[in-house]
Design an enzyme around this catalytic site. Structure first.
Site, mmCIF file in Angstrom:
data_model
loop_
_atom_site.group_PDB
_atom_site.id
_atom_site.type_symbol
_atom_site.label_atom_id
_atom_site.label_comp_id
_atom_site.label_asym_id
_atom_site.label_seq_id
_atom_site.Cartn_x
_atom_site.Cartn_y
_atom_site.Cartn_z
ATOM 1 N N THR A 151 0.600 -1.179 -0.027
ATOM 2 C CA THR A 151 0.311 -0.187 0.251
ATOM 3 C C THR A 151 0.799 1.565 -0.126
ATOM 4 O OG1 THR A 151 -1.774 -1.367 1.186
ATOM 5 C CG2 THR A 151 -1.588 1.217 1.825
ATOM 6 N N ARG B 208 -14.932 -6.146 0.676
ATOM 7 C CA ARG B 208 -13.843 -6.308 1.656
ATOM 8 C C ARG B 208 -13.373 -4.682 1.592
ATOM 9 N NH1 ARG B 208 -8.900 -4.941 3.241
ATOM 10 N NH2 ARG B 208 -7.983 -5.262 4.822
ATOM 11 N N VAL B 209 -13.758 -3.938 2.477
ATOM 12 C CA VAL B 209 -13.181 -2.690 2.550
ATOM 13 C C VAL B 209 -12.311 -2.017 3.895
ATOM 14 C CG1 VAL B 209 -14.199 -0.811 3.714
ATOM 15 C CG2 VAL B 209 -15.720 -1.633 2.573
ATOM 16 N N SER B 210 -11.153 -1.700 2.423
ATOM 17 C CA SER B 210 -10.018 -2.159 3.550
ATOM 18 C C SER B 210 -10.347 -0.456 4.270
ATOM 19 C CB SER B 210 -8.942 -1.401 2.493
ATOM 20 O OG SER B 210 -7.776 -0.535 3.172
ATOM 21 N N ASP B 211 -8.924 -0.164 5.397
ATOM 22 C CA ASP B 211 -8.738 1.034 5.928
ATOM 23 C C ASP B 211 -8.279 2.257 5.340
ATOM 24 O OD1 ASP B 211 -5.998 -0.842 6.164
ATOM 25 O OD2 ASP B 211 -5.540 1.567 6.932
ATOM 26 N N THR C 116 0.035 1.419 7.409
ATOM 27 C CA THR C 116 0.023 0.133 6.335
ATOM 28 C C THR C 116 -0.251 -0.945 6.972
ATOM 29 O OG1 THR C 116 1.009 -1.075 4.794
ATOM 30 C CG2 THR C 116 2.389 0.829 5.836
ATOM 31 N N GLY C 117 -0.227 -1.601 6.762
ATOM 32 C CA GLY C 117 -1.047 -3.325 7.330
ATOM 33 C C GLY C 117 -1.701 -4.162 7.154
ATOM 34 N N GLY D 112 -5.715 -4.318 7.428
ATOM 35 C CA GLY D 112 -6.917 -3.148 7.794
ATOM 36 C C GLY D 112 -7.598 -3.498 9.540
HETATM 37 N N1 ASP Z 1 -4.275 -1.812 5.004
HETATM 38 C C1 ASP Z 1 -4.138 -2.187 3.499
HETATM 39 C C2 ASP Z 1 -5.413 -3.172 3.358
HETATM 40 O O1 ASP Z 1 -5.800 -3.511 4.286
HETATM 41 C C3 ASP Z 1 -2.854 -3.158 3.014
HETATM 42 C C4 ASP Z 1 -2.129 -2.457 3.260
HETATM 43 O O2 ASP Z 1 -1.860 -1.968 4.213
HETATM 44 O O3 ASP Z 1 -0.580 -2.871 2.696
HETATM 45 O O4 ASP Z 1 -6.568 -3.468 3.133
#
Ligand code: ASP
Length: 280
Positions: A155, A183-186, A204-205, A207
């Site tokens: 991300t 699915r809804v990301s953060d 990032t990480g 969600g």
């Molecule tokens: N945060 C993003 C999600 O969960 C993915 C990511 O940050 O790599 O969709």
């Protein structure tokens, strides 16, 4: 004037030193391009522009080269927030567009500022964003071979502080990969991206972990209430520990403190304020 960007997580186990070098080079180049742009533009315009450069680079999981959902489709999410107006805007699970961050930027001018799915796509077309297929051969190969990766990587995000002391944050993602469709990301929520006049944060990480922790909004609120950005990150990340939350953030506070923080090794990032710093 300061700028910091991230390109998600890097996993030693699943990527090689060539990829690491490529990410270091790409982030270094893009953060300097972002800084050049910041010389003549506001923080808000700069974070949108810089994230669009990251979206166009297929090394990262946003825009071109995004991960594919379990039904074989790419759905993109992006958001931005401006300290000047304290407005948040975003698109969630939009399909067939090149730069979701630029659509989010357009939506800042609207009364209805977060759109999802078909409605977001219709809005994008009405505002001149042509149909674009972000699937790259390599993402398709990952998908075809069902190389399901549990870790989130790639991300992108940017936080900038401009000459007028205004802050802005922007984040863009292709999601986790192989997720349940829609699915809804953060990333297009205030958990994943937040800015006010005290601080800006892009996450990032995983969600679901970031959303459970309300991470970006929480860190910014702590800075608003008097924490330094470093202390705010430290405390907020300690609250991820009970559920082994997986997250990374980049941020800048109004007094010019630039920070990056992650719960696991390790997030890739770069910053520039006249001198370049890049993850190693
Ligand atoms: N945060 C993003 C999600 O969960 C993915 C990511 O940050 O790599 O969709």
């Amino acid at each position: 004037m300061k700028i910091i960007i991230h390109g998600g997580f890097f996993s030693e186990s699943s990527t090689n030193s060539e990829t690491k070098k490529a990410k270091q080079e790409a982030l270094s180049k893009i953060v300097i391009q972002g800084y050049e742009y910041l010389k003549t533009h506001a923080a808000l315009e700069t974070v949108a522009y810089t994230v669009s450069l990251l979206e166009d680079n297929e090394l990262f999981n946003a825009g071109l080269g995004s991960q594919i959902q379990s039904d074989g489709k790419v759905r993109l999410s992006a958001s931005l927030m401006d300290s000047k107006t304290e407005r948040f805007s975003g698109v969630i699970n939009i399909e067939d567009v090149k730069n979701p961050i630029l659509i989010a930027e357009q939506l800042l001018l609207e009364e209805d500022r977060v759109l999802s799915g078909e409605g977001a796509q219709k809005y994008a077309r009405q505002h001149g964003h042509q149909s674009y297929n972000p699937i790259t051969p390599s993402r398709q190969a990952d998908f075809d071979e069902k190389l399901k990766q549990q870790e989130n990587k790639g991300t992108v995000g940017c936080v900038a502080l401009d000459n007028d002391g205004k802050l802005a944050a922007a984040t863009s993602t292709g999601g986790k990969g192989f997720e349940i469709p829609c699915r809804v990301s953060d990333s297009a929520t205030v958990a994943g991206n937040y800015a006010n006049k005290y601080a800006g944060i892009s996450c990032t990480g995983v969600g679901e972990d970031i959303t459970s922790a309300a991470l970006a909004a929480k860190i910014v609120t702590r800075v608003t209430d008097g924490f330094t950005i470093e202390e705010a990150c430290k405390k907020s990340f300690s609250e991820l520990k009970p559920f082994d939350g997986f997250a990374g953030v980049v941020g800048i506070s109004a007094n010019g403190d630039v920070c990056h923080y992650d719960s696991h090794p390790y997030m890739v990032w770069a910053s520039f304020d006249g001198s370049l710093q890049v993850f190693n």
